[in-house]
Design an enzyme around this catalytic site. Sequence first.
Site, PDB file in Angstrom:
ATOM      1  N   HIS A 199       0.828  -1.209   0.000  1.00 19.21           N
ATOM      2  CA  HIS A 199       0.000   0.000   0.000  1.00 19.21           C
ATOM      3  C   HIS A 199       0.854   1.247   0.000  1.00 19.21           C
ATOM      4  O   HIS A 199       0.536   2.250  -0.648  1.00 19.21           O
ATOM      5  CB  HIS A 199      -0.908  -0.001   1.237  1.00 19.21           C
ATOM      6  CG  HIS A 199      -2.113  -0.858   1.080  1.00 19.21           C
ATOM      7  ND1 HIS A 199      -2.969  -1.131   2.112  1.00 19.21           N
ATOM      8  CD2 HIS A 199      -2.615  -1.507   0.007  1.00 19.21           C
ATOM      9  CE1 HIS A 199      -3.946  -1.913   1.675  1.00 19.21           C
ATOM     10  NE2 HIS A 199      -3.736  -2.161   0.418  1.00 19.21           N
ATOM     11  N   GLU A 443      -0.756 -16.252 -17.963  1.00 17.98           N
ATOM     12  CA  GLU A 443       0.274 -16.030 -16.945  1.00 17.98           C
ATOM     13  C   GLU A 443       0.981 -17.312 -16.538  1.00 17.98           C
ATOM     14  O   GLU A 443       1.805 -17.321 -15.631  1.00 17.98           O
ATOM     15  CB  GLU A 443      -0.348 -15.356 -15.720  1.00 17.98           C
ATOM     16  CG  GLU A 443      -1.586 -16.042 -15.206  1.00 17.98           C
ATOM     17  CD  GLU A 443      -2.349 -15.204 -14.191  1.00 17.98           C
ATOM     18  OE1 GLU A 443      -1.750 -14.299 -13.590  1.00 17.98           O
ATOM     19  OE2 GLU A 443      -3.547 -15.464 -13.997  1.00 17.98           O
ATOM     20  N   ASP A 467       3.329 -12.793 -13.267  1.00 17.36           N
ATOM     21  CA  ASP A 467       3.292 -14.222 -12.971  1.00 17.36           C
ATOM     22  C   ASP A 467       3.923 -15.044 -14.087  1.00 17.36           C
ATOM     23  O   ASP A 467       4.533 -16.084 -13.830  1.00 17.36           O
ATOM     24  CB  ASP A 467       1.852 -14.692 -12.730  1.00 17.36           C
ATOM     25  CG  ASP A 467       1.449 -14.565 -11.265  1.00 17.36           C
ATOM     26  OD1 ASP A 467       2.351 -14.523 -10.414  1.00 17.36           O
ATOM     27  OD2 ASP A 467       0.242 -14.506 -10.981  1.00 17.36           O
ATOM     28  N   CYS A 514      -0.818  -6.556 -19.176  1.00 21.53           N
ATOM     29  CA  CYS A 514      -1.238  -5.806 -17.986  1.00 21.53           C
ATOM     30  C   CYS A 514      -0.260  -5.928 -16.820  1.00 21.53           C
ATOM     31  O   CYS A 514      -0.543  -5.445 -15.726  1.00 21.53           O
ATOM     32  CB  CYS A 514      -2.629  -6.246 -17.537  1.00 21.53           C
ATOM     33  SG  CYS A 514      -2.707  -7.946 -16.953  1.00 21.53           S
TER      34      CYS A 514
END
Length: 583
Positions: A199, A443, A467, A514
């Site tokens: 975060h 992925e 990934d 992405c």
Amino acid sequence: MSFTLHGIPVSRGIAIGRAYLIAPAALDVDHYLVEPAEIEAEVARFCAAQDVVHRELDTIRADLPADAPGEMSAFLNVHMLILRDVMLAEAAVELIRSRRYNAEWALTEQLEQLGRHFDEIEDAYLRERKADLQQVVERVLIALAGSPSAAAVVADGAQRSGTLEMIVVAHDIAPADMLQFKTQAFRGFVTDLGGRTSHTAIVARSLGIPAAVGVQQASALIRQNDLIIVDGDAGIVIVDPAPIILEEYSYRQSEKELEQRKLQRLKFSPTQTVDGTKIDLLANIELPEDAVGALSAGAVGIGLFRTEFLFMGKHEHPQEEQQFAAYRRVVEIMQGLPVTIRTIDVGADKPLDHRADGFETAANPALGLRAIRWSLSEPQMFLTQLRAILRASAFGPVKILIPMLAHAQEIDQTLDLIYEAKRQCDDAGLVYDPNVKVGAMIEIPAAALAVQMFLKRLDFLSIGTNDLIQYTLAIDRTDNAVAHLYDPCHPAVLGLISHTLREAQRAGVPVSVCGEMAGDPLLTRLLLGMGLTEFSMHPSQLLTVKQEVLRAHRPHLEKPVQDVLAAYEPAELQAALTRLAHI
């Protein structure tokens, strides 16, 4: 004596200033047994500290400036939920009553217990939520000690030192404190902990604050008031730099500030290459409010809405209405631009699953029951999410993205459940777009190599490079022992991406990227030369990538990119990448 520390780059830019160290309150707390007659008084002391922190967070939330990142309010909500969470607060109270632990001991003991659960999580984003738990505990410990908050300590330090340029160095920093630092003489930060998806890193990018996280032992090696340089592009910290280095970085800092001002001019201009090829730049988001930042950055849609955040910090899965409200909010904010919603990407071994205790912990969660595998094993939960997504599609263009597919039967089962969710919506008289498009994340190497079975069944693809790299190279990039081997330009990785793009183009199926590679301007030309026309990234990266797109001439990139793909020796590959960068 000058020295350099290496960490993880999470927010671009250069900061130069004096180090201001914040010591973690949780490192050293008193451990003692409470007298039986004093137990309830100790419980009351703990509850009073909770109330202090609750009021502090409430005040921060109420005072959020209009230009604060949208995710700040949601992060504060999460911290408030953690503060009152049964597994933390009530368990600590139980330790006070049953074992006679003092409040600080009980709280840190429970933190250690919960921390072990988080350490077992394979998903980097979710594993780094442990930091939020630690930050909440830190606040309570500060309240128990009657000490000022981290932000107050920094503000006081700035006032006393008169330092105009200050860089906070800490074991970890809570996002709420970062926002308060922004109003002080705060120009950058360095932390021992953290990763690209923490975060704190997300807020740093949103605020445009140069940062380096995961800089091990930084708070131990850097001394109070040391002159330091934070290179947010490279993730390095230079302590006590030589005059010539300081001069060089001062010049680079000025250049970057000028460059950022120029980039703002590109915000709403058409995104196309020199040869006229239209390129779509979309945004990745974690929270509904992030969509506001995506729009203001000039994104032409949401390429990836990670829905895991909606499931975090809950004792049970969010109800359909809660999910529907969140998805609808994003769709409405985007005002007719497309929104791609990824179904939940966690597993039954994850702490956010309120039934997780009923499962045995997987020996290797990365290869276990996670993402779509877990969703298919929990069809009622999955149907609830699918209905919520479908209902949101009545308010604007929505696409459903499925993570970690590898087998034809998984695709077919997923499509059957989407059909069932539509039938349930019909039976309930709920409105949705019957033609909502369904796509898959590529992925896993198996998915890239067998991409034909995806192209036959699905409407679009999205390559999740994070990934894909991790599984191709068998590297956990959050593991410092092997992180240096995490290489997006490894020949095997580039080969899988190129193969997927080529086959999708032949089949006429839209495909995007992405992962982190999409937001790296050093790789923009490489991906354009492979044929990519749709990128999705963090909103803060969008204008930098856009600038590279506007400078690129796709036909001129084809031959240099083929040279890159044909190179296998490191020196040969690096030479090919260098040539491509100068086209």
